[in-house]
Design a protein around this motif. Structure first.
Motif, mmCIF file in Angstrom:
data_model
loop_
_atom_site.group_PDB
_atom_site.id
_atom_site.type_symbol
_atom_site.label_atom_id
_atom_site.label_comp_id
_atom_site.label_asym_id
_atom_site.label_seq_id
_atom_site.Cartn_x
_atom_site.Cartn_y
_atom_site.Cartn_z
ATOM 1 N N ARG A 7 0.819 -1.215 0.000
ATOM 2 C CA ARG A 7 0.000 0.000 0.000
ATOM 3 C C ARG A 7 0.850 1.261 0.000
ATOM 4 N N GLU A 13 -3.301 -10.462 -4.100
ATOM 5 C CA GLU A 13 -4.608 -9.811 -3.994
ATOM 6 C C GLU A 13 -4.443 -8.297 -3.861
ATOM 7 N N GLU A 14 -3.486 -7.870 -3.047
ATOM 8 C CA GLU A 14 -3.246 -6.440 -2.854
ATOM 9 C C GLU A 14 -2.734 -5.788 -4.138
ATOM 10 N N ASP A 36 -3.136 -6.837 -7.247
ATOM 11 C CA ASP A 36 -4.207 -6.817 -8.240
ATOM 12 C C ASP A 36 -5.191 -5.687 -7.944
ATOM 13 N N LYS A 37 -5.452 -5.466 -6.665
ATOM 14 C CA LYS A 37 -6.378 -4.416 -6.257
ATOM 15 C C LYS A 37 -5.885 -3.039 -6.691
ATOM 16 N N TYR A 38 -4.549 -2.845 -6.619
ATOM 17 C CA TYR A 38 -3.983 -1.526 -6.902
ATOM 18 C C TYR A 38 -3.319 -1.422 -8.272
#
Length: 294
Positions: A198, A263-264, A266-268
């Motif tokens: 993040r 997952e993180e 891909d999310k961003y």
């Protein structure tokens, strides 16, 4: 500064699959970052007094000559065996001057570092990316500076490296994170991995390439165990019981951490597959410089 002799510095890479580079260039030998896990201090590399930085004599002259004799232009990687932005580089400017030669010769550049000093050379990196592929890899293993100071005591703080990543990205330099190594029982936790992804996104990272574990070779293994016992009482015995003398020590949490990591990302919209990263940073040069892909 002690100088050592070298016949060649820019040599054909043995690992072209690693970020799609064609040549390697190590101007210095040894590293003063003091990272407790560093694979480059392993016996197989035969680097005596690894923590002592030495520069290669007449490095710029050798680099200029090496590049002049390359038939094929391509991407030159630096930072594989010693950090090109060690404390001496601030005054010696060997890496900076080498980048000027790379730019003038029409080659691309791939840099791996743990130093915020890399931002000093944004002007030259910007020149290179006009004609050739450029990719900057900032190693970040810890979200928190406090833990980072234990396992990477003399490198730039994690917060400083994030700052360098943002400055590179703000200047439209293709940059991302080497999320490695992730040390079993030390920084292999969900909070650290999610936090780094993040924060990297906030700093404009285009990619993050991970390894949820570390490698352990003779020479390096003993040094690592000595340091973790110093800072994490008794942890070496846990490593010995779990891994013995094997080369690759994956985190017991690796499957879970890789899933969360992907997952993180891909999310961003952050790349993490090597082929995708290579394709991405070279994409805009395909039509005009096909020689990079011969």
């Amino acid at each position: 500064m002690e100088y050592i002799q070298a016949k060649n510095i820019v040599i054909k890479t043995k690992t072209p699959y690693w970020f799609g580079t064609d040549y390697t260039m190590n101007i210095y030998r040894g590293c003063s970052h003091g990272c407790i896990y560093c694979d480059s201090r392993s016996d197989c590399y035969k680097v005596s007094e690894f923590d002592k930085i030495r520069a290669k004599e007449d490095a710029l002259k050798i680099i200029r000559n090496d590049i002049a004799h390359k038939i094929k232009k391509g991407v030159i990687a630096t930072g594989s065996m010693s950090d090109p932005y060690n404390p001496f580089e601030k005054e010696l400017n060997l890496t900076r001057n080498a980048l000027e030669i790379v730019s003038a010769s029409g080659f691309g550049i791939s840099i791996a570092t743990k130093s915020a000093l890399i931002t000093r050379d944004i002007d030259i990196l910007s020149e290179i990316k006009v004609h050739s592929p450029v990719i900057m890899k900032i190693t970040i293993t810890c979200l928190e500076d406090e833990l980072g100071k234990i396992i990477e005591p003399n490198a730039s703080l994690s917060s400083e490296r994030f700052g360098a990543l943002k400055k590179l990205s703000d200047n439209k330099i293709y940059a991302g994170v080497l999320l490695m190594p992730i040390l079993p029982f030390i920084n292999d936790n969900e909070k650290n991995i999610i936090g780094i992804v993040r924060r990297a996104k906030e700093c404009g990272a285009r990619f993050i390439y991970p390894f949820m574990g570390l490698t352990l070779r003779d020479g390096q293994r003993e040094y690592f165990y000595e340091k973790i016992n110093l800072h994490f009482n008794g942890l070496a015995q846990k490593y010995i019981a779990k891994y013995g003398n094997i080369y690759r020590a994956d985190s017991p949490n690796s499957a879970k951490l890789y899933r969360i990591f992907k997952e993180e990302c891909d999310k961003y919209g952050i790349l993490y597959n090597m082929k995708d990263i290579i394709r991405s940073y070279k994409r805009s040069y395909e039509s005009t410089q096909l020689s990079f892909f011969d």
